[in-house]
Structure formats: structure tokens, C-alpha cells
Design a protein around this motif. Sequence first.
Motif, PDB file in Angstrom:
ATOM      1  N   GLY A  32       0.675  -0.774  -0.221  1.00  0.00           N
ATOM      2  CA  GLY A  32      -0.235   0.502   0.017  1.00  0.00           C
ATOM      3  C   GLY A  32       0.740   1.043   0.228  1.00  0.00           C
ATOM      4  N   PHE A  33       1.427   1.472   1.090  1.00  0.00           N
ATOM      5  CA  PHE A  33       2.897   2.256   0.996  1.00  0.00           C
ATOM      6  C   PHE A  33       3.340   2.928  -0.248  1.00  0.00           C
ATOM      7  CE2 PHE A  33       7.012   4.360   1.661  1.00  0.00           C
ATOM      8  CZ  PHE A  33       7.022   5.634   2.564  1.00  0.00           C
ATOM      9  N   LEU A  34       4.228   1.358  -1.411  1.00  0.00           N
ATOM     10  CA  LEU A  34       4.694   1.490  -2.401  1.00  0.00           C
ATOM     11  C   LEU A  34       3.549   2.148  -3.215  1.00  0.00           C
ATOM     12  CD1 LEU A  34       6.365  -0.988  -2.796  1.00  0.00           C
ATOM     13  CD2 LEU A  34       7.358   0.694  -1.636  1.00  0.00           C
ATOM     14  N   LEU A  35       2.473   1.916  -3.211  1.00  0.00           N
ATOM     15  CA  LEU A  35       1.430   2.085  -4.007  1.00  0.00           C
ATOM     16  C   LEU A  35       1.130   3.906  -4.165  1.00  0.00           C
ATOM     17  CD1 LEU A  35      -1.068  -0.906  -4.677  1.00  0.00           C
ATOM     18  CD2 LEU A  35       0.360  -0.146  -6.055  1.00  0.00           C
ATOM     19  N   GLU A  36       0.855   4.158  -2.995  1.00  0.00           N
ATOM     20  CA  GLU A  36       1.065   5.441  -2.706  1.00  0.00           C
ATOM     21  C   GLU A  36       1.769   6.666  -3.195  1.00  0.00           C
ATOM     22  OE1 GLU A  36      -0.279   8.337   1.077  1.00  0.00           O
ATOM     23  OE2 GLU A  36       0.153   6.418   1.328  1.00  0.00           O
ATOM     24  N   GLN A  37       2.368   6.492  -2.356  1.00  0.00           N
ATOM     25  CA  GLN A  37       4.253   6.664  -3.296  1.00  0.00           C
ATOM     26  C   GLN A  37       4.629   6.693  -4.521  1.00  0.00           C
ATOM     27  OE1 GLN A  37       6.367   8.719  -1.189  1.00  0.00           O
ATOM     28  NE2 GLN A  37       4.407   7.807   0.119  1.00  0.00           N
ATOM     29  N   ALA A  38       4.394   5.981  -5.015  1.00  0.00           N
ATOM     30  CA  ALA A  38       4.164   5.929  -7.430  1.00  0.00           C
ATOM     31  C   ALA A  38       3.294   6.401  -7.289  1.00  0.00           C
ATOM     32  CB  ALA A  38       3.786   4.308  -7.823  1.00  0.00           C
ATOM     33  N   ALA A  42       3.556  10.616  -9.420  1.00  0.00           N
ATOM     34  CA  ALA A  42       3.610  10.921 -11.297  1.00  0.00           C
ATOM     35  C   ALA A  42       2.631  11.508 -11.094  1.00  0.00           C
ATOM     36  CB  ALA A  42       2.939   9.230 -10.957  1.00  0.00           C
ATOM     37  N   GLY A  43       2.812  12.346  -9.523  1.00  0.00           N
ATOM     38  CA  GLY A  43       1.993  13.782  -9.663  1.00  0.00           C
ATOM     39  C   GLY A  43       0.366  13.356  -9.301  1.00  0.00           C
ATOM     40  N   MET A  44      -0.280  12.414  -9.184  1.00  0.00           N
ATOM     41  CA  MET A  44      -1.503  11.999  -9.277  1.00  0.00           C
ATOM     42  C   MET A  44      -2.142  12.409  -8.233  1.00  0.00           C
ATOM     43  SD  MET A  44      -1.720   9.672 -12.521  1.00  0.00           S
ATOM     44  CE  MET A  44      -3.699   9.695 -12.209  1.00  0.00           C
ATOM     45  N   THR A  45      -3.638  13.120  -7.782  1.00  0.00           N
ATOM     46  CA  THR A  45      -3.968  12.124  -6.323  1.00  0.00           C
ATOM     47  C   THR A  45      -5.156  11.285  -6.521  1.00  0.00           C
ATOM     48  OG1 THR A  45      -6.112  13.411  -7.649  1.00  0.00           O
ATOM     49  CG2 THR A  45      -4.458  15.442  -6.585  1.00  0.00           C
ATOM     50  N   GLN A  46      -5.814  10.696  -5.655  1.00  0.00           N
ATOM     51  CA  GLN A  46      -6.591   9.681  -5.878  1.00  0.00           C
ATOM     52  C   GLN A  46      -7.557   9.874  -6.654  1.00  0.00           C
ATOM     53  OE1 GLN A  46      -6.667   9.634  -1.240  1.00  0.00           O
ATOM     54  NE2 GLN A  46      -5.226   8.032  -0.350  1.00  0.00           N
ATOM     55  N   ILE A  60      -9.344   3.740  -4.130  1.00  0.00           N
ATOM     56  CA  ILE A  60      -7.903   3.886  -4.202  1.00  0.00           C
ATOM     57  C   ILE A  60      -7.943   3.669  -2.716  1.00  0.00           C
ATOM     58  CG2 ILE A  60      -5.830   5.663  -5.103  1.00  0.00           C
ATOM     59  CD1 ILE A  60      -7.300   4.045  -7.667  1.00  0.00           C
ATOM     60  N   ILE A  61      -7.819   4.643  -2.085  1.00  0.00           N
ATOM     61  CA  ILE A  61      -7.983   4.985  -0.515  1.00  0.00           C
ATOM     62  C   ILE A  61      -7.545   3.335   0.566  1.00  0.00           C
ATOM     63  CG2 ILE A  61      -8.927   6.054   2.098  1.00  0.00           C
ATOM     64  CD1 ILE A  61      -9.935   8.102  -0.305  1.00  0.00           C
ATOM     65  N   ASN A  65      -4.556   1.804   1.822  1.00  0.00           N
ATOM     66  CA  ASN A  65      -4.537   1.579   3.139  1.00  0.00           C
ATOM     67  C   ASN A  65      -4.359   0.685   3.656  1.00  0.00           C
ATOM     68  OD1 ASN A  65      -4.066   4.479   4.182  1.00  0.00           O
ATOM     69  ND2 ASN A  65      -6.979   5.356   3.317  1.00  0.00           N
ATOM     70  N   ASN A  66      -4.798  -0.091   2.265  1.00  0.00           N
ATOM     71  CA  ASN A  66      -4.186  -2.106   2.326  1.00  0.00           C
ATOM     72  C   ASN A  66      -5.421  -2.401   2.935  1.00  0.00           C
ATOM     73  OD1 ASN A  66      -3.328  -4.158   1.929  1.00  0.00           O
ATOM     74  ND2 ASN A  66      -2.602  -4.708   3.644  1.00  0.00           N
ATOM     75  N   THR A  67      -7.134  -1.469   3.481  1.00  0.00           N
ATOM     76  CA  THR A  67      -8.323  -2.134   4.062  1.00  0.00           C
ATOM     77  C   THR A  67      -8.466  -2.781   3.133  1.00  0.00           C
ATOM     78  OG1 THR A  67      -9.563  -0.233   3.512  1.00  0.00           O
ATOM     79  CG2 THR A  67      -8.121  -0.346   5.778  1.00  0.00           C
ATOM     80  N   GLN A  68      -8.493  -3.649   1.841  1.00  0.00           N
ATOM     81  CA  GLN A  68      -8.975  -3.791   0.451  1.00  0.00           C
ATOM     82  C   GLN A  68      -7.604  -5.044   0.054  1.00  0.00           C
ATOM     83  OE1 GLN A  68     -10.641  -2.275  -2.334  1.00  0.00           O
ATOM     84  NE2 GLN A  68     -10.582  -3.367  -3.990  1.00  0.00           N
ATOM     85  N   ASP A  69      -7.862  -6.466   0.090  1.00  0.00           N
ATOM     86  CA  ASP A  69      -7.404  -7.343  -0.917  1.00  0.00           C
ATOM     87  C   ASP A  69      -7.455  -6.978  -2.066  1.00  0.00           C
ATOM     88  OD1 ASP A  69      -6.996  -8.566   1.465  1.00  0.00           O
ATOM     89  OD2 ASP A  69      -8.588 -10.799   0.024  1.00  0.00           O
ATOM     90  N   ILE A  70      -6.238  -6.794  -2.755  1.00  0.00           N
ATOM     91  CA  ILE A  70      -5.878  -6.523  -3.857  1.00  0.00           C
ATOM     92  C   ILE A  70      -5.205  -7.474  -5.083  1.00  0.00           C
ATOM     93  CG2 ILE A  70      -3.954  -5.053  -3.470  1.00  0.00           C
ATOM     94  CD1 ILE A  70      -4.971  -3.501  -5.580  1.00  0.00           C
TER      95      ILE A  70
END
Length: 91
Positions: A32-38, A42-46, A60-61, A65-70
Motif C-alpha cells: 500500500g505504501f509503495l502504491l501511494e508513493q508511486a 507520478a503527480g496524481m491525486t487519489q 484507491i484509498i 491503506n490496505n483495507t481491501q484485498d487487491i
Amino acid sequence: MSDIEKYIAKRKLLDAEFEENFESGYASFKIGFLLEQARINAGMTQKDLASQLNIDESTIINIENNTQDIGIFTLEKYAKALGKHLVIDLK
């Protein structure tokens, strides 16, 4: 050893369930942290990313925050929307 490392070591000794689930929980947190940082890099908001993927911003949130299996398919779409490629490395 840092304070957090000391805390984790102590919890693992005192709580078998914590020890059993720690690695998978930590791995999920890192994803989750790596996805958020990427996304940020990339200059994108959620909201931007959600719009590009045609999903709710709350999804996306939850992913970050890894509250959802992906699933792998979603990870691939997420990476592609950021101009990235998903790479899985087993060690």
C-alpha cells in the motif's frame, strides 16, 4: 536496534498471534505504501487515479491503506495508469 524494532521483537515474544501474522501484515502495509508513493511521484491525486481507472476514489484509498484485498489484475491496471510496470519478485 531501533525502538520500533525492539517493540516488534518484544510483541513477537509475548503474542504468538502477532508473531504469526506480522510478516504478511507488514508485507501488505509495504505494498500500500509503495502504491501511494508511486501515485504521488507520478503527480496524481487519489481522485485523478480513480477517474483514470473508472473506479471510486474510496477504492484507491482502501487499496493504499490496505483495507481491501487487491488482485494482480488491479495492481497491473494501477501501475499502468501511473506509467509503470508491475514486477513481482520472489526471493
